[in-house]
Motif scaffolding. Structure first.
Motif, PDB file in Angstrom:
ATOM      1  N   ALA A   1       0.826  -1.201   0.000  1.00  0.00           N
ATOM      2  CA  ALA A   1       0.000   0.000   0.000  1.00  0.00           C
ATOM      3  C   ALA A   1       0.867   1.261   0.000  1.00  0.00           C
ATOM      4  O   ALA A   1       0.449   2.296  -0.495  1.00  0.00           O
ATOM      5  CB  ALA A   1      -0.921  -0.001   1.217  1.00  0.00           C
ATOM      6  N   HIS A   2       2.085   1.161   0.527  1.00  0.00           N
ATOM      7  CA  HIS A   2       2.939   2.339   0.651  1.00  0.00           C
ATOM      8  C   HIS A   2       4.188   2.281  -0.230  1.00  0.00           C
ATOM      9  O   HIS A   2       4.642   3.288  -0.720  1.00  0.00           O
ATOM     10  CB  HIS A   2       3.369   2.512   2.104  1.00  0.00           C
ATOM     11  N   PHE A   3       4.751   1.087  -0.407  1.00  0.00           N
ATOM     12  CA  PHE A   3       6.005   0.961  -1.147  1.00  0.00           C
ATOM     13  C   PHE A   3       5.829  -0.061  -2.263  1.00  0.00           C
ATOM     14  O   PHE A   3       5.870  -1.261  -2.027  1.00  0.00           O
ATOM     15  CB  PHE A   3       7.140   0.501  -0.225  1.00  0.00           C
ATOM     16  N   THR A   4       5.645   0.405  -3.474  1.00  0.00           N
ATOM     17  CA  THR A   4       5.449  -0.525  -4.587  1.00  0.00           C
ATOM     18  C   THR A   4       6.761  -1.158  -5.036  1.00  0.00           C
ATOM     19  O   THR A   4       6.739  -2.145  -5.760  1.00  0.00           O
ATOM     20  CB  THR A   4       4.785   0.190  -5.772  1.00  0.00           C
ATOM     21  N   GLN A   5       7.899  -0.647  -4.594  1.00  0.00           N
ATOM     22  CA  GLN A   5       9.187  -1.208  -4.989  1.00  0.00           C
ATOM     23  C   GLN A   5       9.446  -2.552  -4.305  1.00  0.00           C
ATOM     24  O   GLN A   5      10.249  -3.338  -4.767  1.00  0.00           O
ATOM     25  CB  GLN A   5      10.342  -0.259  -4.626  1.00  0.00           C
ATOM     26  N   ASN A   6       8.790  -2.816  -3.193  1.00  0.00           N
ATOM     27  CA  ASN A   6       9.062  -4.021  -2.422  1.00  0.00           C
ATOM     28  C   ASN A   6       8.205  -5.207  -2.821  1.00  0.00           C
ATOM     29  O   ASN A   6       8.302  -6.261  -2.209  1.00  0.00           O
ATOM     30  CB  ASN A   6       8.843  -3.753  -0.928  1.00  0.00           C
ATOM     31  N   VAL A   7       7.375  -5.082  -3.824  1.00  0.00           N
ATOM     32  CA  VAL A   7       6.446  -6.148  -4.181  1.00  0.00           C
ATOM     33  C   VAL A   7       7.192  -7.397  -4.629  1.00  0.00           C
ATOM     34  O   VAL A   7       6.881  -8.503  -4.189  1.00  0.00           O
ATOM     35  CB  VAL A   7       5.463  -5.679  -5.273  1.00  0.00           C
ATOM     36  N   LEU A   8       8.190  -7.254  -5.479  1.00  0.00           N
ATOM     37  CA  LEU A   8       8.934  -8.417  -5.967  1.00  0.00           C
ATOM     38  C   LEU A   8       9.677  -9.112  -4.825  1.00  0.00           C
ATOM     39  O   LEU A   8       9.613 -10.339  -4.693  1.00  0.00           O
ATOM     40  CB  LEU A   8       9.907  -8.014  -7.066  1.00  0.00           C
ATOM     41  N   ALA A   9      10.351  -8.341  -4.010  1.00  0.00           N
ATOM     42  CA  ALA A   9      11.105  -8.929  -2.899  1.00  0.00           C
ATOM     43  C   ALA A   9      10.172  -9.651  -1.929  1.00  0.00           C
ATOM     44  O   ALA A   9      10.451 -10.776  -1.506  1.00  0.00           O
ATOM     45  CB  ALA A   9      11.898  -7.848  -2.175  1.00  0.00           C
ATOM     46  N   MET A  10       9.086  -9.029  -1.567  1.00  0.00           N
ATOM     47  CA  MET A  10       8.143  -9.661  -0.647  1.00  0.00           C
ATOM     48  C   MET A  10       7.500 -10.891  -1.274  1.00  0.00           C
ATOM     49  O   MET A  10       7.252 -11.877  -0.592  1.00  0.00           O
ATOM     50  CB  MET A  10       7.063  -8.667  -0.206  1.00  0.00           C
ATOM     51  N   SER A  11       7.236 -10.850  -2.564  1.00  0.00           N
ATOM     52  CA  SER A  11       6.662 -12.014  -3.247  1.00  0.00           C
ATOM     53  C   SER A  11       7.627 -13.190  -3.223  1.00  0.00           C
ATOM     54  O   SER A  11       7.209 -14.334  -3.012  1.00  0.00           O
ATOM     55  CB  SER A  11       6.317 -11.670  -4.685  1.00  0.00           C
ATOM     56  N   LEU A  12       8.902 -12.923  -3.421  1.00  0.00           N
ATOM     57  CA  LEU A  12       9.896 -13.994  -3.374  1.00  0.00           C
ATOM     58  C   LEU A  12      10.017 -14.573  -1.967  1.00  0.00           C
ATOM     59  O   LEU A  12      10.144 -15.790  -1.803  1.00  0.00           O
ATOM     60  CB  LEU A  12      11.248 -13.481  -3.866  1.00  0.00           C
ATOM     61  N   VAL A  13       9.983 -13.731  -0.969  1.00  0.00           N
ATOM     62  CA  VAL A  13      10.035 -14.204   0.415  1.00  0.00           C
ATOM     63  C   VAL A  13       8.825 -15.080   0.712  1.00  0.00           C
ATOM     64  O   VAL A  13       8.949 -16.145   1.329  1.00  0.00           O
ATOM     65  CB  VAL A  13      10.122 -13.014   1.400  1.00  0.00           C
ATOM     66  N   ILE A  14       7.657 -14.661   0.283  1.00  0.00           N
ATOM     67  CA  ILE A  14       6.438 -15.440   0.526  1.00  0.00           C
ATOM     68  C   ILE A  14       6.507 -16.783  -0.196  1.00  0.00           C
ATOM     69  O   ILE A  14       6.114 -17.808   0.358  1.00  0.00           O
ATOM     70  CB  ILE A  14       5.198 -14.635   0.118  1.00  0.00           C
ATOM     71  N   LEU A  15       7.037 -16.806  -1.407  1.00  0.00           N
ATOM     72  CA  LEU A  15       7.183 -18.074  -2.116  1.00  0.00           C
ATOM     73  C   LEU A  15       8.109 -19.035  -1.377  1.00  0.00           C
ATOM     74  O   LEU A  15       7.835 -20.232  -1.290  1.00  0.00           O
ATOM     75  CB  LEU A  15       7.702 -17.827  -3.533  1.00  0.00           C
ATOM     76  N   VAL A  16       9.199 -18.520  -0.842  1.00  0.00           N
ATOM     77  CA  VAL A  16      10.115 -19.357  -0.064  1.00  0.00           C
ATOM     78  C   VAL A  16       9.422 -19.879   1.188  1.00  0.00           C
ATOM     79  O   VAL A  16       9.531 -21.064   1.532  1.00  0.00           O
ATOM     80  CB  VAL A  16      11.402 -18.585   0.289  1.00  0.00           C
ATOM     81  N   LEU A  17       8.693 -19.015   1.884  1.00  0.00           N
ATOM     82  CA  LEU A  17       8.000 -19.444   3.097  1.00  0.00           C
ATOM     83  C   LEU A  17       6.916 -20.474   2.799  1.00  0.00           C
ATOM     84  O   LEU A  17       6.749 -21.440   3.549  1.00  0.00           O
ATOM     85  CB  LEU A  17       7.391 -18.231   3.814  1.00  0.00           C
ATOM     86  N   ILE A  18       6.191 -20.289   1.713  1.00  0.00           N
ATOM     87  CA  ILE A  18       5.157 -21.257   1.341  1.00  0.00           C
ATOM     88  C   ILE A  18       5.798 -22.587   0.962  1.00  0.00           C
ATOM     89  O   ILE A  18       5.310 -23.651   1.359  1.00  0.00           O
ATOM     90  CB  ILE A  18       4.278 -20.700   0.208  1.00  0.00           C
ATOM     91  N   GLY A  19       6.890 -22.548   0.236  1.00  0.00           N
ATOM     92  CA  GLY A  19       7.601 -23.777  -0.119  1.00  0.00           C
ATOM     93  C   GLY A  19       8.090 -24.523   1.107  1.00  0.00           C
ATOM     94  O   GLY A  19       7.978 -25.751   1.198  1.00  0.00           O
TER      95      GLY A  19
END
Length: 61
Positions: A26-44
């Motif tokens: 909602a505040h930082f659109t630059q972090n979307v890719l990094a956060m998405s990769l972290v979430i993928l690792v956590l889900i895996g």
């Protein structure tokens, strides 16, 4: 050895990361890719723990 607490903890961490992604984007659109990769690792990792736990005990939780 995988424990029931580790499986539950992994699921809670994924939920916290998803909530963080919601608030961060909602505040930082630059972090979307990094956060998405972290979430993928956590889900895996969570899926791996679930599969290992199911193989050991035959139970989901």
């Amino acid at each position: 050895m995988i424990t029931k607490n580790r499986v539950i903890y992994g699921d809670i961490i994924v939920l916290v990361a998803l909530a963080a992604l919601y608030f961060v984007t909602a505040h930082f659109t630059q972090n979307v890719l990094a956060m998405s990769l972290v979430i993928l690792v956590l889900i895996g990792r969570s899926i791996f723990w679930h599969v290992t736990w199911y193989k050991q005990t035959g139970k989901i939780y």
